[in-house]
Motif scaffolding. Structure first.
Motif, PDB file in Angstrom:
ATOM      1  N   LEU A 123     -19.816  17.161 -12.859  1.00  0.00           N
ATOM      2  CA  LEU A 123     -20.853  17.048 -13.889  1.00  0.00           C
ATOM      3  C   LEU A 123     -20.262  16.749 -15.268  1.00  0.00           C
ATOM      4  N   GLY A 124     -18.930  16.713 -15.340  1.00  0.00           N
ATOM      5  CA  GLY A 124     -18.281  16.317 -16.582  1.00  0.00           C
ATOM      6  C   GLY A 124     -18.192  17.388 -17.640  1.00  0.00           C
ATOM      7  N   TYR A 125     -18.252  18.658 -17.251  1.00  0.00           N
ATOM      8  CA  TYR A 125     -18.189  19.739 -18.231  1.00  0.00           C
ATOM      9  C   TYR A 125     -16.745  20.152 -18.503  1.00  0.00           C
ATOM     10  N   PRO A 126     -16.448  20.613 -19.730  1.00  0.00           N
ATOM     11  CA  PRO A 126     -15.123  21.176 -20.002  1.00  0.00           C
ATOM     12  C   PRO A 126     -14.929  22.432 -19.155  1.00  0.00           C
ATOM     13  N   LEU A 127     -13.759  22.582 -18.593  1.00  0.00           N
ATOM     14  CA  LEU A 127     -13.486  23.728 -17.731  1.00  0.00           C
ATOM     15  C   LEU A 127     -12.299  24.503 -18.285  1.00  0.00           C
ATOM     16  N   PRO A 128     -12.082  25.750 -17.876  1.00  0.00           N
ATOM     17  CA  PRO A 128     -12.851  26.444 -16.834  1.00  0.00           C
ATOM     18  C   PRO A 128     -14.121  27.100 -17.373  1.00  0.00           C
ATOM     19  N   TYR A 129     -14.938  27.579 -16.430  1.00  0.00           N
ATOM     20  CA  TYR A 129     -16.137  28.310 -16.809  1.00  0.00           C
ATOM     21  C   TYR A 129     -15.754  29.630 -17.479  1.00  0.00           C
ATOM     22  N   GLY A 130     -16.724  30.223 -18.168  1.00  0.00           N
ATOM     23  CA  GLY A 130     -16.467  31.506 -18.803  1.00  0.00           C
ATOM     24  C   GLY A 130     -17.761  32.186 -19.190  1.00  0.00           C
TER      25      GLY A 130
END
Length: 232
Positions: free
Chosen positions: A150-157
């Motif tokens: 989906l093109g999101y900056p990672l990692p999640y948080g």
């Protein structure tokens, strides 16, 4: 198709989708509006927090590999949006010939994204990840792969980041019209800002203003303000 013509047709497709999407949300029955409301109450139905045109725009221009359309309560929401807004522009602007795909998710992905659809840019460098992630037969869904596809900056948080269409907010007299939302942890601040800058630059091409809301991420907000004030 010349580069200028490509930009023009993408903008035209985006503008048509944006208009059709708004018509779709306005046409929904009260029962469906309740399903899309965060607390199931009609008076709290807020289409401004549901609009997908920003994600579609980013996918059209290759910033985003794909857009996932799905809703965790109103499962036929995505199909309705596709039929009323996305498929019409997909056909009218012959997006398949321009390197785009549109498909409905199949099991086992529909266990988490029931009624979901994918609008993908085949020319994006992460297209292979999109296909791998959203056509998988595995019952184990890798959330990191989904975020990457989906093109999101990672990692999640634990911190939520939003990009707000300030122009739309003013035109609609709304408190805010979020375009992008994702969660991140500490660090990687430069990656987040570069990601936002891509979107912001695209919005400027359309004569619109996009802002970033990191009020839920205090350390990122401080880092950003320190840079702005020349302290870093």
């Amino acid at each position: 198709m010349a580069n200028g013509d490509t930009v023009d047709f993408k903008i035209a497709a985006f503008q048509k989708f944006k208009s059709l999407e708004w018509d779709y949300f306005q046409s929904l029955s009260d029962d469906k509006k309740k399903l899309l409301s965060p607390d199931g109450r009609l008076k709290n139905y807020n289409p401004f927090h549901l609009l997908e045109y920003g994600e579609i725009l980013a996918t059209l221009f290759g910033i985003k590999p794909c857009t996932l359309l799905a809703h965790y309560v109103m499962h036929d929401y995505a199909t309705g949006l596709v039929e009323k807004a996305l498929k019409p522009i997909f056909d009218e602007f012959q997006l398949e010939k321009e390197g785009f795909e549109l498909w409905k998710l199949k099991p086992p992905l529909t266990e988490d994204y029931k009624g979901g659809w994918i609008f993908a840019n085949k020319k994006h460098e992460r297209y292979s990840l999109v296909k791998q992630t959203f056509t998988t037969n595995s019952s184990s869904i890798n959330m990191i792969d989904i975020g990457g596809a989906l093109g999101y900056p990672l990692p999640y948080g634990e911190y939520t980041i939003q990009y707000i269409d300030e122009t739309e907010s003013k035109e609609r007299n709304a408190c805010c019209v979020p375009m992008v939302e994702y969660t991140v942890g500490e660090g990687n601040f430069g990656t987040i800002i570069r990601h936002f800058d891509q979107y912001s630059t695209l919005w400027k091409k359309l004569g619109r203003n996009l802002t970033i809301d990191f009020s839920e991420h205090p350390s990122l907000e401080k880092w950003f303000m320190d840079i702005k004030n020349g302290q870093i």
